[in-house]
Design a protein around this motif. Sequence first.
Motif, PDB file in Angstrom:
ATOM      1  N   VAL A 289       0.840  -1.204   0.000  1.00 27.60           N
ATOM      2  CA  VAL A 289       0.000   0.000   0.000  1.00 27.60           C
ATOM      3  C   VAL A 289       0.872   1.251   0.000  1.00 27.60           C
ATOM      4  CG1 VAL A 289      -1.629   1.347   1.372  1.00 27.60           C
ATOM      5  CG2 VAL A 289      -1.973  -1.107   1.083  1.00 27.60           C
ATOM      6  N   LEU A 290       1.925   1.253   0.798  1.00 26.06           N
ATOM      7  CA  LEU A 290       2.809   2.421   0.852  1.00 26.06           C
ATOM      8  C   LEU A 290       3.481   2.661  -0.504  1.00 26.06           C
ATOM      9  CD1 LEU A 290       4.415   1.827   4.367  1.00 26.06           C
ATOM     10  CD2 LEU A 290       2.708   3.560   3.764  1.00 26.06           C
ATOM     11  N   GLU A 291       3.825   1.585  -1.198  1.00 25.22           N
ATOM     12  CA  GLU A 291       4.411   1.730  -2.542  1.00 25.22           C
ATOM     13  C   GLU A 291       3.406   2.353  -3.505  1.00 25.22           C
ATOM     14  OE1 GLU A 291       5.554  -2.164  -3.700  1.00 25.22           O
ATOM     15  OE2 GLU A 291       7.278  -2.290  -2.343  1.00 25.22           O
ATOM     16  N   ILE A 292       2.177   1.862  -3.467  1.00 26.54           N
ATOM     17  CA  ILE A 292       1.140   2.362  -4.376  1.00 26.54           C
ATOM     18  C   ILE A 292       0.851   3.829  -4.097  1.00 26.54           C
ATOM     19  CG2 ILE A 292      -1.286   2.123  -5.050  1.00 26.54           C
ATOM     20  CD1 ILE A 292      -0.968  -0.903  -4.355  1.00 26.54           C
ATOM     21  N   MET A 293       0.847   4.222  -2.847  1.00 25.76           N
ATOM     22  CA  MET A 293       0.574   5.614  -2.496  1.00 25.76           C
ATOM     23  C   MET A 293       1.515   6.567  -3.227  1.00 25.76           C
ATOM     24  SD  MET A 293      -0.194   5.372   1.600  1.00 25.76           S
ATOM     25  CE  MET A 293      -0.369   7.155   1.771  1.00 25.76           C
ATOM     26  N   VAL A 298      -1.823   8.734  -4.200  1.00 24.41           N
ATOM     27  CA  VAL A 298      -3.123   8.589  -3.561  1.00 24.41           C
ATOM     28  C   VAL A 298      -2.952   8.535  -2.049  1.00 24.41           C
ATOM     29  CG1 VAL A 298      -4.183   7.405  -5.512  1.00 24.41           C
ATOM     30  CG2 VAL A 298      -3.030   6.062  -3.743  1.00 24.41           C
ATOM     31  N   GLY A 299      -4.037   8.772  -1.367  1.00 25.49           N
ATOM     32  CA  GLY A 299      -4.063   8.595   0.073  1.00 25.49           C
ATOM     33  C   GLY A 299      -4.469   7.175   0.417  1.00 25.49           C
ATOM     34  N   ALA A 300      -4.477   6.863   1.717  1.00 18.91           N
ATOM     35  CA  ALA A 300      -4.879   5.535   2.185  1.00 18.91           C
ATOM     36  C   ALA A 300      -5.110   5.621   3.683  1.00 18.91           C
ATOM     37  CB  ALA A 300      -3.825   4.478   1.855  1.00 18.91           C
ATOM     38  N   GLY A 301      -5.707   4.570   4.222  1.00 19.23           N
ATOM     39  CA  GLY A 301      -5.891   4.493   5.667  1.00 19.23           C
ATOM     40  C   GLY A 301      -7.297   4.747   6.134  1.00 19.23           C
ATOM     41  N   THR A 302      -8.205   5.119   5.211  1.00 18.01           N
ATOM     42  CA  THR A 302      -9.588   5.394   5.585  1.00 18.01           C
ATOM     43  C   THR A 302     -10.338   4.092   5.859  1.00 18.01           C
ATOM     44  OG1 THR A 302      -9.701   7.467   4.368  1.00 18.01           O
ATOM     45  CG2 THR A 302     -11.769   6.317   4.699  1.00 18.01           C
ATOM     46  N   GLY A 303     -11.299   4.150   6.797  1.00 18.31           N
ATOM     47  CA  GLY A 303     -12.117   2.983   7.134  1.00 18.31           C
ATOM     48  C   GLY A 303     -11.893   2.575   8.567  1.00 18.31           C
ATOM     49  N   HIS A 321       4.513   9.782   2.828  1.00 20.46           N
ATOM     50  CA  HIS A 321       3.209   9.125   2.905  1.00 20.46           C
ATOM     51  C   HIS A 321       2.249   9.961   3.739  1.00 20.46           C
ATOM     52  CE1 HIS A 321       5.988   5.648   2.137  1.00 20.46           C
ATOM     53  NE2 HIS A 321       5.037   5.394   1.240  1.00 20.46           N
ATOM     54  N   ALA A 322       2.738  10.484   4.851  1.00 19.24           N
ATOM     55  CA  ALA A 322       1.887  11.297   5.720  1.00 19.24           C
ATOM     56  C   ALA A 322       1.309  12.486   4.958  1.00 19.24           C
ATOM     57  CB  ALA A 322       2.677  11.767   6.933  1.00 19.24           C
ATOM     58  N   ALA A 323       2.102  13.056   4.045  1.00 19.91           N
ATOM     59  CA  ALA A 323       1.641  14.218   3.288  1.00 19.91           C
ATOM     60  C   ALA A 323       0.464  13.868   2.382  1.00 19.91           C
ATOM     61  CB  ALA A 323       2.791  14.777   2.447  1.00 19.91           C
ATOM     62  N   ARG A 324       0.332  12.589   2.030  1.00 14.46           N
ATOM     63  CA  ARG A 324      -0.783  12.146   1.180  1.00 14.46           C
ATOM     64  C   ARG A 324      -1.979  11.674   2.019  1.00 14.46           C
ATOM     65  NH1 ARG A 324       3.850  11.678  -1.522  1.00 14.46           N
ATOM     66  NH2 ARG A 324       3.813  11.881  -3.804  1.00 14.46           N
ATOM     67  N   MET A 325      -1.859  11.805   3.338  1.00 15.59           N
ATOM     68  CA  MET A 325      -2.905  11.342   4.246  1.00 15.59           C
ATOM     69  C   MET A 325      -3.296  12.478   5.196  1.00 15.59           C
ATOM     70  SD  MET A 325      -0.884   7.825   5.182  1.00 15.59           S
ATOM     71  CE  MET A 325      -2.054   7.199   6.371  1.00 15.59           C
ATOM     72  N   HIS A 346       2.165  13.151  12.982  1.00 19.31           N
ATOM     73  CA  HIS A 346       2.670  13.143  11.596  1.00 19.31           C
ATOM     74  C   HIS A 346       1.927  14.170  10.738  1.00 19.31           C
ATOM     75  CE1 HIS A 346       5.148   9.521  12.035  1.00 19.31           C
ATOM     76  NE2 HIS A 346       4.151   8.978  12.722  1.00 19.31           N
ATOM     77  N   GLY A 347       1.150  15.023  11.365  1.00 18.93           N
ATOM     78  CA  GLY A 347       0.403  16.025  10.613  1.00 18.93           C
ATOM     79  C   GLY A 347      -0.857  15.502   9.971  1.00 18.93           C
ATOM     80  N   ILE A 348      -1.346  14.342  10.428  1.00 18.58           N
ATOM     81  CA  ILE A 348      -2.543  13.725   9.861  1.00 18.58           C
ATOM     82  C   ILE A 348      -3.734  14.036  10.769  1.00 18.58           C
ATOM     83  CG2 ILE A 348      -3.654  11.555   9.198  1.00 18.58           C
ATOM     84  CD1 ILE A 348      -0.799  10.381   8.891  1.00 18.58           C
TER      85      ILE A 348
END
Length: 558
Positions: A289-293, A298-303, A321-325, A346-348
């Motif tokens: 997932v981190l690679e795909i981000m 894209v973002g990730a981690g929702t749900g 990664h944090a910047a995309r989330m 992480h600023g999320i």
Amino acid sequence: MTFSDYSAAMHGDQLRTVPDELRQRYVREGWWTDDTLGELVERCVTASPSVPVHVWSDDAAWHGTYADVADEARRLVSVLRANGIGPGSVVAFQLPNCREAITSFFGLALGGYVLVPIVHIYGRKEVGFILRESGARAYLSSPSFGHVDYLEIIDAEAGDDALPDLELHLVAGPGPYAAAPGVRRLDWSAVDDATATTDGDEAAAATRPDDVSVIGYTSGTTSDPKGVVHTHRTLLAELVHMDDWITPERPNLMGSPVTHATGMLGAVLGPIKAGQAIHLIDRWDPGRVLEIMLEADVGAGTGASIFLASLLDHPDFTEAHAARMSRIGLGGAPVPEALGERAASHGIAIIRAYGSTEHPSVTGGMWDDAAEKRHGTDGRPLRGVEIRLVDEDGADVSPGTPGEILSRGPDLCAGYTDPALTAATFDAEGWYRTGDMGVVDDDGFLTITDRVKDIIIRGGENISAAEVEGIIAHVPGVAEVAVVAVPDERLGERACALVRLTPGTDPLTLDDLRGQLERAEFARQKWPEELRLVVDFPRTATGKIRKVDLRRQLKEPS
């Protein structure tokens, strides 16, 4: 009685009655329109045909557009029509996140069918019950996924004459597959070779906004899944809530399956309504997932909280990664307050939301709420939604006092496939007894504190304690068993089995329990992850096990 026996009586006593005052309000305020799910999908595809759709998979990766999916969806409808499955029929689909899952959702919506999504982890016990109780005439599935063999499930159930309504099994694979007893079985080449249907207008004309759109099955206090009935109005009202949470600048990679309420709404319906790219992954591997981000921006981690926690835990997680989330919505399972604080470092920014298959969005945080409210509460009632907290006698409690949560709103379901459950759960004023306990603070923010209904919410998936207990009770030497939720930092909750043995029985192990569950062909995600042997249980005056005491004891530090 199957749902198909009384689906025509949607305004009778089989489903709940919505008070006229509420119906008028929901229409007046724009929550309820004359749209249907099929019309929404058609309109979104027509408006944004070139928007990308991505399925990230080691085995079945696919990259296309809304238009590509819609074309395959119309060919799927042609296959169903050619096999006698007409508009209004109940059709079940059980697929992991793959192209065919999105196609099935689009196609069943466009074709005017009643959708029955089945989570891909369910095995024979759950699938057989759902197909029988829903009266599904067609079943769309993969050949297998992980340890679940969907072909074997149908062969066994149909061979036992336990699926009297099922006529067609359409398999999302290249085939050919052996025939199923008494059921037509086709492989996906039938869809590949079909001509796209042009009878969308016919399906639209035959479908009304108060018709049943989706029957979602969820675990509860009963030993079998509960069939939750949503109309087109109640389902589409939920999308209005999602407008407040969709992050417009960047789409999200979603791990929740399309066949689960969270994935159906958050991974497909929400994005297409916003004209946003769809990104699905079939197996949640945090490293991948981190690679795909980074690859797809894209973002990730929702749900459920496990999705975000697994990314923060991974050694490859970086500030890139944090910047995309920057904004993550969490719900579907208990969210540890510490996870919000960790994300903030992480600023999320996170918000928590509370809902269920029955009432998808009850409360939720907003991005401009104070951090302590976003991290420590489940938010305030959402637009159009009302809640009450009541004591054991049904009297309203004051702020700061725990009570059972009652809710009502435009996205509240129409009831259950089981009329007895509907009668027991909804009242004449439109209130739904959630079975959850909570407390509201002086600012109107709700915090879930406990549960009246006997379920465990593990990583966003409901587990019926009664269902697990019923199987463990057959293990030799088990005199009594109670399955309860234990807090889990990653999953939100996990299942713990507390067992009292008959005198003279050798000590029981967790492997002994799991062996019984495996023999019962029970979904592995529902297996207890902890076993405790007890001499006796805390009990009520009538001898009933007090699970509220067990849950409290298990929350306390050992």
